[in-house]
Design a protein around this motif. Structure first.
Motif, PDB file in Angstrom:
ATOM      1  N   GLU A 592       0.823  -1.219   0.000  1.00 36.95           N
ATOM      2  CA  GLU A 592       0.000   0.000   0.000  1.00 36.95           C
ATOM      3  C   GLU A 592       0.857   1.269   0.000  1.00 36.95           C
ATOM      4  N   PHE A 593       0.258   2.369  -0.429  1.00 35.32           N
ATOM      5  CA  PHE A 593       0.875   3.697  -0.332  1.00 35.32           C
ATOM      6  C   PHE A 593       0.306   4.375   0.907  1.00 35.32           C
ATOM      7  N   PRO A 594       1.157   4.856   1.802  1.00 35.65           N
ATOM      8  CA  PRO A 594       0.659   5.499   3.019  1.00 35.65           C
ATOM      9  C   PRO A 594       0.288   6.957   2.761  1.00 35.65           C
ATOM     10  N   ARG A 595      -0.482   7.530   3.665  1.00 40.29           N
ATOM     11  CA  ARG A 595      -0.754   8.969   3.562  1.00 40.29           C
ATOM     12  C   ARG A 595       0.435   9.778   4.064  1.00 40.29           C
ATOM     13  N   ARG A 596       1.051   9.291   5.118  1.00 36.97           N
ATOM     14  CA  ARG A 596       2.190   9.994   5.722  1.00 36.97           C
ATOM     15  C   ARG A 596       3.267   8.975   6.062  1.00 36.97           C
ATOM     16  N   THR A 597       4.497   9.456   6.194  1.00 40.32           N
ATOM     17  CA  THR A 597       5.571   8.562   6.630  1.00 40.32           C
ATOM     18  C   THR A 597       5.234   7.956   7.992  1.00 40.32           C
ATOM     19  N   GLY A 598       4.653   8.757   8.871  1.00 37.46           N
ATOM     20  CA  GLY A 598       4.357   8.274  10.224  1.00 37.46           C
ATOM     21  C   GLY A 598       3.353   7.143  10.274  1.00 37.46           C
ATOM     22  N   ALA A 599       2.693   6.867   9.182  1.00 40.86           N
ATOM     23  CA  ALA A 599       1.684   5.787   9.169  1.00 40.86           C
ATOM     24  C   ALA A 599       2.301   4.423   8.857  1.00 40.86           C
ATOM     25  N   VAL A 600       3.604   4.378   8.559  1.00 40.07           N
ATOM     26  CA  VAL A 600       4.210   3.090   8.212  1.00 40.07           C
ATOM     27  C   VAL A 600       4.913   2.502   9.434  1.00 40.07           C
ATOM     28  N   PRO A 615     -13.519   4.596  11.752  1.00 42.74           N
ATOM     29  CA  PRO A 615     -13.450   5.977  11.247  1.00 42.74           C
ATOM     30  C   PRO A 615     -14.005   7.000  12.247  1.00 42.74           C
ATOM     31  N   ASP A 616     -14.828   6.562  13.163  1.00 40.53           N
ATOM     32  CA  ASP A 616     -15.470   7.472  14.124  1.00 40.53           C
ATOM     33  C   ASP A 616     -14.465   7.881  15.210  1.00 40.53           C
ATOM     34  N   LEU A 617     -14.081   9.163  15.170  1.00 45.38           N
ATOM     35  CA  LEU A 617     -13.039   9.645  16.087  1.00 45.38           C
ATOM     36  C   LEU A 617     -13.517   9.745  17.537  1.00 45.38           C
ATOM     37  N   THR A 618     -14.820   9.661  17.777  1.00 44.22           N
ATOM     38  CA  THR A 618     -15.274   9.731  19.169  1.00 44.22           C
ATOM     39  C   THR A 618     -15.023   8.408  19.897  1.00 44.22           C
ATOM     40  N   LYS A 619     -14.708   7.381  19.102  1.00 42.88           N
ATOM     41  CA  LYS A 619     -14.404   6.087  19.728  1.00 42.88           C
ATOM     42  C   LYS A 619     -12.894   5.942  19.895  1.00 42.88           C
ATOM     43  N   ASP A 620     -12.469   5.253  20.960  1.00 43.38           N
ATOM     44  CA  ASP A 620     -11.039   5.021  21.173  1.00 43.38           C
ATOM     45  C   ASP A 620     -10.655   3.733  20.451  1.00 43.38           C
ATOM     46  N   THR A 621     -10.036   3.852  19.298  1.00 45.01           N
ATOM     47  CA  THR A 621      -9.707   2.642  18.533  1.00 45.01           C
ATOM     48  C   THR A 621      -8.278   2.701  18.009  1.00 45.01           C
ATOM     49  N   ASN A 622      -7.880   1.630  17.332  1.00 47.84           N
ATOM     50  CA  ASN A 622      -6.515   1.402  16.875  1.00 47.84           C
ATOM     51  C   ASN A 622      -6.215   2.232  15.617  1.00 47.84           C
ATOM     52  N   ARG A 623      -5.924   3.545  15.814  1.00 51.88           N
ATOM     53  CA  ARG A 623      -5.743   4.434  14.669  1.00 51.88           C
ATOM     54  C   ARG A 623      -4.932   5.656  15.077  1.00 51.88           C
ATOM     55  N   MET A 625      -5.119   9.737  15.196  1.00 50.97           N
ATOM     56  CA  MET A 625      -6.259  10.658  15.236  1.00 50.97           C
ATOM     57  C   MET A 625      -6.178  11.716  14.128  1.00 50.97           C
ATOM     58  N   ASP A 626      -5.001  11.862  13.503  1.00 48.03           N
ATOM     59  CA  ASP A 626      -4.843  12.965  12.545  1.00 48.03           C
ATOM     60  C   ASP A 626      -4.899  12.542  11.082  1.00 48.03           C
ATOM     61  N   ILE A 627      -5.167  11.283  10.825  1.00 49.27           N
ATOM     62  CA  ILE A 627      -5.379  10.856   9.424  1.00 49.27           C
ATOM     63  C   ILE A 627      -6.488   9.807   9.389  1.00 49.27           C
ATOM     64  N   PRO A 628      -7.125   9.665   8.238  1.00 52.94           N
ATOM     65  CA  PRO A 628      -8.135   8.604   8.112  1.00 52.94           C
ATOM     66  C   PRO A 628      -7.522   7.218   8.360  1.00 52.94           C
ATOM     67  N   ILE A 629      -8.372   6.239   8.608  1.00 54.31           N
ATOM     68  CA  ILE A 629      -7.849   4.903   8.946  1.00 54.31           C
ATOM     69  C   ILE A 629      -7.379   4.141   7.704  1.00 54.31           C
ATOM     70  N   THR A 630      -7.686   4.646   6.550  1.00 53.86           N
ATOM     71  CA  THR A 630      -7.294   3.950   5.313  1.00 53.86           C
ATOM     72  C   THR A 630      -5.959   4.498   4.811  1.00 53.86           C
ATOM     73  N   PRO A 631      -5.190   3.648   4.097  1.00 49.59           N
ATOM     74  CA  PRO A 631      -3.991   4.198   3.458  1.00 49.59           C
ATOM     75  C   PRO A 631      -4.398   5.075   2.273  1.00 49.59           C
ATOM     76  N   LEU A 632      -3.444   5.750   1.665  1.00 49.59           N
ATOM     77  CA  LEU A 632      -3.765   6.580   0.500  1.00 49.59           C
ATOM     78  C   LEU A 632      -4.232   5.688  -0.648  1.00 49.59           C
ATOM     79  N   PHE A 633      -3.465   4.640  -0.920  1.00 45.24           N
ATOM     80  CA  PHE A 633      -3.854   3.652  -1.935  1.00 45.24           C
ATOM     81  C   PHE A 633      -3.629   2.265  -1.340  1.00 45.24           C
ATOM     82  N   GLN A 634      -4.661   1.446  -1.414  1.00 37.77           N
ATOM     83  CA  GLN A 634      -4.645   0.142  -0.762  1.00 37.77           C
ATOM     84  C   GLN A 634      -3.774  -0.887  -1.469  1.00 37.77           C
ATOM     85  N   PHE A 635      -3.391  -1.887  -0.731  1.00 38.51           N
ATOM     86  CA  PHE A 635      -2.775  -3.081  -1.313  1.00 38.51           C
ATOM     87  C   PHE A 635      -3.732  -3.647  -2.383  1.00 38.51           C
ATOM     88  N   GLY A 636      -3.178  -3.959  -3.534  1.00 38.70           N
ATOM     89  CA  GLY A 636      -3.999  -4.541  -4.609  1.00 38.70           C
ATOM     90  C   GLY A 636      -4.702  -3.504  -5.469  1.00 38.70           C
TER      91      GLY A 636
END
Ligand code: BGC
Length: 778
Positions: A592-600, A615-623, A625-636
């Motif tokens: 995949e292509f990441p959005r930021r270096t810090g996401a790798v 995607p819901d930022l009001t929940k405490d989840t594995n993500r 907080m400053d970028i969406p949970i998806t990479p810029l371009f996904q694997f495949g």
């Protein structure tokens, strides 16, 4: 069957600084020969090999372990001096690397077979990784074809050319799974996924070695870098891989296993350590897992100077200790450190078991030479006429163009910006990389020459439709500051109808020792992009790179983004084929292509955890907080000029027992106007198991050509063994229960799903991702 031993470290009396003393105290009488572990390579060797070993002096045996550098790529054969020839006569050299040429190597071989005491031939090796003279796309780009046959063909052509130039042995395929694009060597492998990696590993071994290794048109493959070289901490090359046994077995080992089954003639150990145990000294992994459990019967070569570097690791105090560690672990040939040839003589003489290890290493090296046909026809690789006719032949160029066309990945295409229309218009090609021929040769260019390369700019100019005007300004080169020409670039772009902006990294920014802490565009490339967006003209980015780049802002502003990686000698022609729609792009991202270096590092196949990313930022989840949970371009991910509709995924049976097949089929229709390839991807999830399973795992794929308006039905046939989980102490276990299968156009673009139930528990001996799913197209 469980492995029954720790995966890293040693199961035997390998000396460490703590145990050296007790080993040093041992005398030959305290370690009788019958106590040495039996070694298959000695018993299974041919009579010829056994006879030779019986005649060899200790010096001649040690000489066989010596792989010396005959030159570096810039000055090939430069070290083959008269003194060097004397060493060959004395039997002090087993192999040369970084050498080439039918004639010069022929003379060297003649000296070895005619003028050394036992007439043992030499092995000539080079890093022929993505072509010898006909350079193909860099490996990560070859993986982006998602077609193992493409790579098999490229490897076969590389073998044909390099064997014509006197070579017997390549240091490829590089099968290291890599998930951190800061690591510069990500360009050399097949990306992030063990299933895709295993398919590509097998294809390359088959391509290089063919069906007859003794043919002078095939060469010995080296699967590298055995261990977990692709997982260095922080993506810094050579760094320690502090990974779990689970990751080692499920992620990093499958391509090595697949290459072993495909018959790879040799393997290279990695420079780095796993949890403190350098792989070059890892008896448990080399002799234990690879040779004993998997039955690998080939030769092991160290990496460059890696045996001496065991002292830097801090597991050997002296060169002798380093050599003993490597030999005991199962390394046969010493690439350039000269430790095995020069520093273990006393240790071997004092220890019968070590002497037996030495004999086994010699047996494996001589057996490799024998498999290549070198004892029977040592001069078969030295036909200067064949060398002349083979290199860069029109057929080879054509294959390189086809592979390059198939490797490109269309990442974004707003409103069908590509293909370009052939109506009269002016296109400004902007960016110094467009004319950079060296970069198209990539990081392992073997004997590739810049003058052989059709640059991106030349290809566009030469293949432009009637009425299309191509203008050009460099603007900036990744290494220079480029400021001086920015104004010209802006003027050229402003006078055009649209901009093809060629930006990215040059060949020297990825590859060995080319890790980067920041994988955004080099600063002047980003500045050039901003200047082009500011012109208000439509911009298509032609990305040149050896690694995924964090180009979130640039991709957002461009109409289209075509990732071309580094495409080899036919780069420009292939680009033109895709840009003007002679063929639709159908490459897919092997990472995949990441959005930021810090996401790798990040992967689609991570474990879900107790609080999966939401995607819901009001929940405490594995993500973050400053970028969406998806990479810029996904694997495949990869777009097409056509559109495809997927039907229902159908399972032939909803319950499957051991020994039965899992059969899944899906119809896919090309609903667009253009004949095109689609890469149909099958992913699996085991939703509930004794240990957590990845969110998704690739389990099958097929690149299928579907004419416009037509439908093809793809059938995947799997074995339940492909759902096996590695369980420490037990091996590979298939657990009964539900399995979910989904099919889509990327790991995130899922079109249809189904589930089946496995009814029985079984224990297999095979890494699940190494097993191949069969496909049938109707
Ligand atoms: C690399 C290997 C390569 C060897 C010989 C080393 O630095 O790690 O991949 O095969 O050099 O060129």
């Amino acid at each position: 069957m469980g492995l029954g031993f720790a995966l890293v470290g040693s199961s035997c009396a390998t000396p460490s600084p703590q145990t050296t003393e007790s080993v040093a105290e041992a005398t030959p009488t305290e370690v009788p020969p019958e106590a040495c572990k039996p070694i298959d390579s000695l018993t299974t060797a041919s009579t010829r090999v056994k006879d030779l070993i019986a005649q060899m002096t200790l010096d001649e045996k040690l000489g066989q372990l010596n792989q010396a550098a005959g030159g570096r790529s810039k000055s090939l054969n430069s070290k083959l001096t008269p003194e060097e020839l004397e060493k060959v006569r004395r039997g002090e050299i087993g192999s040369y690397l970084h050498v080439a040429g039918a004639e010069p190597l022929g003379e060297l071989q003649r000296v070895a077979v005619e003028e050394s005491r036992l007439g043992i031939p030499l092995l000539f090796a080079m890093d022929v990784v993505h072509g010898y003279r006909t350079i193909f796309p860099v490996p990560i780009a070859m993986a982006a074809t998602w077609d193992p046959e493409d790579w098999k063909q490229a490897a076969a052509i590389s073998a044909d050319e390099s064997s014509a130039a006197g070579l017997h042995w390549t240091f490829a395929p590089m099968v290291d799974i890599a998930r951190d694009p800061r690591w510069g060597r990500i360009v050399e492998g097949a990306g992030a996924d063990p299933y895709l990696g295993a398919r590509m590993a097998k294809a390359q071994v088959e391509g290089y070695q063919g069906t007859d290794l003794s043919s002078p048109e095939t060469i010995l493959a080296t699967t590298k870098h055995f261990g977990a070289y692709g997982a260095p901490t922080g993506g810094r090359d050579y760094g320690s891989a502090d990974i779990s046994e689970q990751s080692l077995m499920e992620i990093y080992m499958p391509p090595f296993y697949a290459a072993t089954r495909a018959g790879t003639g040799s393997m290279m150990t990695a420079f780095n350590d796993i949890a403190g145990v350098p792989t070059t000294a890892n008896e448990t992994l080399i002799d234990g897992l690879l040779r004993e459990k998997w039955g690998f019967d080939g030769m092991i070569v160290s990496d460059w100077n890696a045996i001496a570097e065991l002292m830097n690791h801090g597991v050997a105090a002296t060169r002798e200790e380093a050599g003993v560690l490597a030999l005991k672990a199962g390394v046969d040939m010493d690439m350039t450190s000269n430790v095995l040839p020069a520093d273990i003589r006393n240790a071997v003489q004092a220890d019968d078991c070590l002497m037996q290890d030495l004999d086994a290493a010699v047996a494996r090296i001589l057996t490799a030479k024998e498999r290549l046909g070198l004892f029977d026809a040592p001069m078969a690789y030295h036909d200067a006429q064949r060398e002349k006719e083979t290199l860069l032949s029109p057929q080879h160029r054509q294959a390189a163009r086809k592979a390059a066309t198939r490797a490109m990945v269309l990442l974004k295409n707003k409103n069908g910006a590509l293909p370009l229309s052939s109506s009269p218009q002016t296109i400004a090609v902007i960016g110094g990389l467009a004319e950079d021929k060296m970069t198209q040769l990539g990081s392992w260019r073997a004997q590739g020459k810049p003058e052989d390369v059709v640059s991106l700019l030349d290809g566009l100019k030469q293949n432009a439709p009637e009425g299309t005007r191509i203008t050009y300004a460099a603007g900036a080169f990744p290494k220079g500051d480029g400021e001086a020409t920015l104004d010209t670039a802006i003027a050229t772009a402003s006078a055009a109808d649209r901009i093809l902006l060629v930006i990215g990294e040059d060949y020297d920014l990825s590859g060995e020792a080319r890790s980067r802490s920041d994988i955004t565009l080099p600063r002047n490339q980003a500045a050039l992009a901003e200047a082009m967006f500011a012109t208000g003209k439509p911009v298509t980015i032609i990305l040149v790179t050896g690694r995924p780049l964090a180009i979130e802002s640039e991709a957002a502003q461009a109409d289209a983004v075509l990732n071309t990686w580094m495409l080899g000698v036919e780069a420009g022609n292939a680009l033109a084929d895709v840009i003007w729609g002679k063929t639709s792009p159908a490459g897919r991202l092997p990472i995949e292509f990441p959005r930021r270096t810090g996401a790798v590092p990040h992967t689609y196949s991570e474990y879900p955890g107790g609080r999966p990313a939401d995607p819901d930022l009001t929940k405490d989840t594995n993500r973050f907080m400053d970028i969406p949970i998806t990479p810029l371009f996904q694997f495949g991910h990869g777009l097409s000029y056509s559109q495809f509709e997927y039907g229902e995924l159908n399972a032939a049976a909803s319950t499957v027992q051991t020994g039965e097949d899992i059969i899944l089929s899906i119809p896919v229709t090309n609903t667009g106007k253009m004949d095109a390839d689609e890469v149909i991807q099958l992913y699996m999830r085991d939703p509930y198991a004794s240990i957590a399973r990845p969110k998704r795992e690739l389990r099958g794929f097929q690149r299928v050509n579907i004419p416009a308006g037509e439908t093809r039905t793809l059938t995947f046939t799997l074995s339940p063994d492909q759902a096996a989980i590695y369980k420490s102490g037990q091996g590979w276990v298939v657990e009964p229960g539900k399995l979910e299968f989904v099919v889509g156009a990327s790991a995130a673009d899922i079109r249809s799903s189904t589930e089946i139930t496995l009814t029985q528990q079984t224990i297999t001996g095979t890494p699940a991702s190494a097993l191949s799913t069969r496909t049938r197209i109707e």
